[in-house]
Design an enzyme around this catalytic site. Structure first.
Site, short mmCIF file in Angstrom:
data_model
loop_
_atom_site.label_atom_id
_atom_site.label_comp_id
_atom_site.label_asym_id
_atom_site.label_seq_id
_atom_site.Cartn_x
_atom_site.Cartn_y
_atom_site.Cartn_z
N ALA A 65 36.43 47.30 23.85
CA ALA A 65 36.26 48.06 22.67
C ALA A 65 37.51 48.19 21.95
CB ALA A 65 35.25 48.80 22.35
N GLY A 112 34.27 46.37 27.12
CA GLY A 112 33.57 45.31 26.49
C GLY A 112 34.11 43.90 26.67
N GLU A 115 32.48 42.92 29.58
CA GLU A 115 31.22 42.60 29.34
C GLU A 115 30.79 41.24 28.52
OE1 GLU A 115 30.89 46.42 27.56
OE2 GLU A 115 29.53 47.10 29.02
N GLU A 135 35.52 52.82 30.99
CA GLU A 135 35.06 53.66 30.08
C GLU A 135 35.07 54.81 30.43
OE1 GLU A 135 33.78 50.68 30.82
OE2 GLU A 135 32.95 49.35 29.01
#
Ligand code: HXC
Length: 261
Positions: A65, A112, A115, A135
């Site tokens: 992200a 992300g 993911e 993260e």
């Protein structure tokens, strides 16, 4: 379709989505995730598309992200939208797609980005690929399936270690652990992913969709329910003209001509 942060094209039945924020290592921001969701939905509706690819190109898949955009978010905003920061529709579109989606990963697939790759149906990795859920290093944790999909793919021990330490796995370790279907030289990633997707797109579309659903049952259901679902879907293929055509073609020693019905 005109997009700001991704490129899309359809070639020989394959819908290709290329993440395109090179200066930010394809970090997933609000615009990019909205656009990926829209593109997946559009390919899902497009009768000319039988299989999709999501890739970041030759250098990097996505470094997670967009931390610079995410850093000022607060709990109430995130909780109210019921999703960590970036667009929920992106993940819904990938999750809901009935056509297969291949993630073609070169370089970093982190946070992300990892993911997103894991949300696809399978991952083809370049030998340069690196996967991780870092993260924890920025004081947060995976929020779009990292603790769940990674654990299902590689087992508790490795998933726990990767999520707790933020360590990255290279392509070889990821393949051994079952996260990726295969590794190809970085220079051949686009071609190999395309060949694979074109092969899938050339099969009977309803059968492809049933196979995807049945394999996913193995992940989500218990064995007896999964076996029953597989029997029913197998039986259902005999209602397709493509099934008659495929078997007749085999017996007659010719290539089948599927009509996707
Ligand atoms: C915003 C990012 C970014 C990110 C890299 N960049 N990752 N910008 N968000 N996630 C930007 C850098 O700021 C820099 O911009 C440029 O990309 C190049 O990055 P460098 O760090 O200079 O490159 P390098 O030294 O090669 O290191 C690469 C890296 C590192 C190891 C990938 O950038 C890194 O650790 N990135 C963060 C990885 C991470 O923590 N991901 C998880 C995010 S949280 P400038 O302008 O300086 O050149 C997350 C939560 C998901 O994903 C929640 C659910 C969706």
């Amino acid at each position: 379709m005109n997009f700001e942060t991704i490129q899309v094209e359809v070639n020989q039945g394959v819908g290709i989505i290329t993440l395109n924020r090179p200066k930010a290592m394809n970090a997933l921001n609000v615009t990019l995730t909205r656009e990926v969701g829209e593109a997946v939905d559009a390919f899902e509706r497009d009768d000319n598309v039988g299989c999709m690819i999501i890739t970041g190109g030759e250098q990097v898949f996505a470094a997670g992200a967009d931390i610079k955009e995410m850093k000022d978010q607060n709990f109430v905003d995130l909780y109210s939208r019921d999703f960590p920061y970036i667009q929920r529709d992106c993940w819904r579109a990938i999750d809901d797609a009935r056509k297969p989606i291949i993630a073609a990963v070169a370089g970093f697939a982190l946070g992300g980005g990892c993911e997103m790759a894991m949300a696809c149906d399978f991952i083809i990795a370049a030998d340069s690929a690196k996967f991780g859920q870092p993260e924890i290093g920025i004081g947060t944790m995976p929020g779009a399936g990292g603790t769940q999909r990674l654990t299902k793919a590689v087992g508790k021990a490795k998933a726990m270690e990767l999520c707790l330490t933020g360590r990255m796995m290279d392509a070889e370790e990821a393949e051994k652990a079952g996260l990726v279907s295969r590794i190809v030289p970085a220079a051949e990633l686009a071609e190999q992913a395309f060949k694979t997707a074109r092969k899938i797109a050339g099969h009977s579309r309803p059968v492809v969709m049933l196979v995807k659903e049945a394999v996913n049952m193995a992940v989500d259901a218990d064995l007896q329910d999964g076996l029953k679902f597989e029997r029913r879907t197998f039986e259902a293929t005999f209602a397709f003209e493509d099934c008659k055509e495929g078997m007749a073609a085999f017996a007659e020693k010719r290539k089948p001509e599927f009509k996707h019905c």
